[in-house]
Scaffold this active site. Structure first.
Site, PDB file in Angstrom:
ATOM      1  CG  ASP A  91     -23.792  47.909  17.568  1.00  0.00           C
ATOM      2  OD1 ASP A  91     -22.777  47.409  17.057  1.00  0.00           O
ATOM      3  OD2 ASP A  91     -23.780  49.024  18.135  1.00  0.00           O
ATOM      4  CE1 TYR A 100     -18.163  50.827  20.271  1.00  0.00           C
ATOM      5  CE2 TYR A 100     -19.327  52.868  19.806  1.00  0.00           C
ATOM      6  CZ  TYR A 100     -19.036  51.552  19.491  1.00  0.00           C
ATOM      7  OH  TYR A 100     -19.614  50.968  18.402  1.00  0.00           O
ATOM      8  CG  HIS A 119     -23.516  44.319  13.235  1.00  0.00           C
ATOM      9  ND1 HIS A 119     -23.183  43.716  14.437  1.00  0.00           N
ATOM     10  CD2 HIS A 119     -23.667  45.641  13.514  1.00  0.00           C
ATOM     11  CE1 HIS A 119     -23.138  44.630  15.385  1.00  0.00           C
ATOM     12  NE2 HIS A 119     -23.429  45.799  14.861  1.00  0.00           N
TER      13      HIS A 119
END
Length: 436
Positions: free
Chosen positions: A222, A361, A413
């Site tokens: 990630d 982000y 993930h």
């Protein structure tokens, strides 16, 4: 290591984190301070301060009160997860959170590992540092992602630092450094813009060299993978290689497929059937599963108000993506267990890092960094529950020095969290050629 040995025998007082309840009942992270001048000296000197987690009873009581007073939304109008987290699952998780989850157990687990703070570029960085008893161990910095934390990586500390106690060999040992990303967990929250993956990667190099590791490797999934990629592009002296278990689509998708994806069209005819499956999965993710990132990339502060004020709002926000990305799609309790999920969510709540963690982000979009090829050797493991599973030949442009590639039969993930034993095997194999 001389630096850490000196810390063990110094008279530095152990700074504790006090998470208390303010008048409004909102918990906040407070460090005992002597003076602003002392803080400046500590930052300038690169001091490494021992750290311990100590959450106040008041903060935990405030959490339970807020859980009890939750105002629930109406139920969904569908029979599946297509509108988001289903109320029955979240209500059951919250019932367990309020009545049975034991934060003190999670706190003790964190405190069973050596933890530290150090100031880099004006920001306190929290990290776990566990040295192997094997002196020839390979130093490794491992980075978590969102919506995770250092809790993702705790189960791999023993096998990686002490492989002989876990069926491995002494030559497989690593010295581990596990930092919390700025804005996450017990690291500082950036007070200004600029803490993007490139800056974090540069800070990680400072951290490793501050710990006297002049040769090391980096690993991540990630955001940890994006930070490791950035570190690999910077290629500072001493960085030997990186390993990632999440590959960035933008740097590895074939150009014609990337254009078709952008235009919303079907997979190009020149793709093989297996490649078309990868294309279709990427398109489905962008169309149906990418909304969370679009919000945090553009309006992290707006979503922040709700998740800072409501623990159930925060839990739903994090649980939704955990459920989406585990190998047991939609059933994270099967993959991780309720306690593990709630340890992680509670950490976000107590540190009030739901809003600040989302800003990475926004920072990543604002940085506009050109994604050049990674300059150092790269190892890649593709887990079957990952969102994007590129074939090996798609990686040549982004990773011209690819030294290892493997596809596993299980895991998602959150590879280290879901399948710690398999994950450790992949880390050992990925970096094995560097030890010869």
């Amino acid at each position: 290591m001389a630096l850490l040995n000196s810390l063990k025998h110094s008279d530095l007082s152990r700074r504790s984190l006090l998470l208390g309840s303010a008048a409004a009942g909102i918990s906040a992270a407070l460090f005992p301070r002597t003076s602003e001048a002392a803080d400046v000296v500590a930052a300038a000197s690169g001091e490494i301060r021992p750290f311990k987690v100590e959450v106040s009873d008041a903060a935990l009581a405030d959490l339970r009160r807020r859980l009890a007073e939750t105002r629930w939304p109406d139920g969904e109008t569908v029979m599946d997860r297509s509108q988001g987290v289903q109320p029955e699952r979240l209500k059951e998780l919250v019932r367990y959170w309020q009545s049975s989850h034991d934060w003190r157990k999670a706190e003790s687990r964190l405190n069973s590992f050596p933890q530290f703070l150090t100031n880099i570029d004006g920001l306190d960085i929290h990290f776990i540092h566990v040295r192997s008893r094997h002196e020839n161990a390979l130093p490794l910095i491992m980075t978590h992602g969102w919506p995770g934390s250092v809790f993702e990586l705790l189960n791999v500390i023993g096998p990686l630092t002490d492989p002989m106690a876990h069926g491995g060999r002494a030559e497989d040992a690593f010295h581990l450094v596990i930092p919390s990303i700025p804005g996450f967990g017990f690291s500082g929250k950036p007070p200004a813009t600029g803490w993007n993956p490139q800056r974090i990667a540069a800070a990680w190099d400072v951290l490793m060299k501050r710990l006297n590791y002049d040769r090391y490797v980096s690993q991540g999934g990630d955001w940890g993978a994006i930070i490791s990629d950035a570190l690999g592009r910077q290629a500072p002296d001493g960085l030997l290689a990186i390993h990632v278990n999440r590959v960035e689509r933008a740097t590895t998708f074939p150009s014609d497929a990337a254009q078709a994806l952008k235009n919303g069209g079907p997979a190009p005819d020149n793709l093989s059937q297996d490649e078309k499956v990868v294309f279709d999965e990427a398109r489905d993710f962008l169309n149906n599963g990418f909304g969370y990132a679009a919000i945090m990339s553009t309006r992290p502060e707006t979503i922040g108000y709700g998740i800072a004020d409501s623990p159930v709002g925060l839990a739903a926000w994090l649980y939704d993506k955990i459920a989406d990305w585990v190998y047991t799609r939609g059933d994270p309790e099967q993959a991780l267990g309720k306690d593990a999920i709630l340890d992680n969510i509670t950490l976000y709540w107590l540190t009030n890092t739901g809003p600040s963690s989302g800003r990475i982000y926004w920072e990543n979009v604002m940085s506009g960094a050109a994604l050049a090829a990674v300059k150092v050797p790269v190892a890649v493991t593709v887990f079957p529950g990952e969102v994007y599973k590129p074939p090996r030949h798609w990686l040549s442009k982004a990773y011209p020095k690819l030294i290892y590639y493997n596809r596993t039969s299980k895991g998602g993930h959150f590879a280290a969290w879901e399948e710690p034993e398999l994950f450790c095997q992949e880390i050992r194999e990925g970096f094995r050629s560097l030890r010869s």
